[in-house]
Design an enzyme around this catalytic site. Sequence first.
Site, mmCIF file in Angstrom:
data_model
loop_
_atom_site.group_PDB
_atom_site.id
_atom_site.type_symbol
_atom_site.label_atom_id
_atom_site.label_comp_id
_atom_site.label_asym_id
_atom_site.label_seq_id
_atom_site.Cartn_x
_atom_site.Cartn_y
_atom_site.Cartn_z
ATOM 1 N N HIS A 133 43.650 37.210 39.493
ATOM 2 C CA HIS A 133 44.562 37.897 40.414
ATOM 3 C C HIS A 133 45.369 36.912 41.261
ATOM 4 O O HIS A 133 44.882 35.861 41.676
ATOM 5 C CB HIS A 133 43.777 38.842 41.319
ATOM 6 N N ASP A 134 46.622 37.260 41.477
ATOM 7 C CA ASP A 134 47.522 36.526 42.377
ATOM 8 C C ASP A 134 47.823 35.105 41.920
ATOM 9 O O ASP A 134 48.322 34.292 42.698
ATOM 10 C CB ASP A 134 46.972 36.497 43.811
ATOM 11 N N GLY A 161 41.183 33.329 40.915
ATOM 12 C CA GLY A 161 42.291 33.907 41.660
ATOM 13 C C GLY A 161 43.133 32.887 42.405
ATOM 14 O O GLY A 161 42.640 31.858 42.873
#
Length: 257
Positions: free
Chosen positions: A121-122, A139
Site C-alpha cells: 500500500h501507498d 508499504g
Amino acid sequence: MANQIHPMAIVDPEAKLGDNNIIGPFCVIDKNVVIGDNNKLYNGVTLHFGTRLGNNNEIFPGASISTKPQDLKFVGEETTCEIGDNNSIRENVTISRGTASKGKTTVGNNNLLMENMHIGHDCEIGNGCIIGNSTKFAGEVVVDDNAIISACCLFHQFLHVGGYIMFQGGSRTSQDIPPYVIAGKEPIRYAGVNLIGLRRRGFSNETIEAIHDAYRIIYSKGVMKEGVAEARAKYPDSKEVEYICSFIENSKRGVIR
C-alpha cells in the site's frame, strides 16, 4: 474500436472502460474501476475497487490489482491504485491500493513487474523499472526511475530506492539505496557504481566518473554529511551528484554503506 470482453468475464456495470481493450475469460473488474485504451488482460486477472489503469498495459493471468491493503489501520477508506501506460504485469503480481496515509499506490510507465512480486500500500514506483520474480515491497516504499531489482528481494516499509540502481537477487534491506549504485552482498551494502547500467542508459564517461568520485568521497568519511558537502563543492554543476547528495540528506531510514 470496441472492447473485446470474453463472455466468461465479469465486468461491473459501474466500471468505466476506454476503447480496444481485451478482457479474457474469468477476469473480474469491480465497480469504481477506470481503464484506458488498448489494454490486454489475460485470463483470471482481477481489477479491484479503486483501480486506475492507463493505456497499452499487458496484465498476465492471476494478477490482482488494487487489493485491500495489508494494513490493520485500514478501515475501508476510499483509495486508489493508479497504473500508468505500457507496463507489463506478469503472472500473480499483487498490488495493494492506498490507505489514509497517501490515498493511493502508484506505478508509472514502461515497467516490467515479474511473476509473483508484490507492491504494498501507498508505494510509489517510477518509470522504466524492472522488478524481479517474487520480490516484495512493504508499504510506502518509493522507487525512482530506471531501477533494476532482481528476484526474491525484500524491502522494509518506508524505504527510498534511488534511480538507475542494480539490486542483487535474494537481498533484503531496511535502509535506503542511493542512486546509480550496485547494492549487493550479505548484509546488503554498497558494491560500486552501476557502470554497465549507466553506459547502457547513455551516461557519458565524464558523468560516470563524477558519480564514482562522489561516492568515493562520501563513503571515505566517517560522517557521511561531511562527504556530501565535499562532493557537492567539488561538482557544483552536476545534477547527478546533486541527486546523490540530496537523496542522502533527505534519507529518513539511513543509507547503506
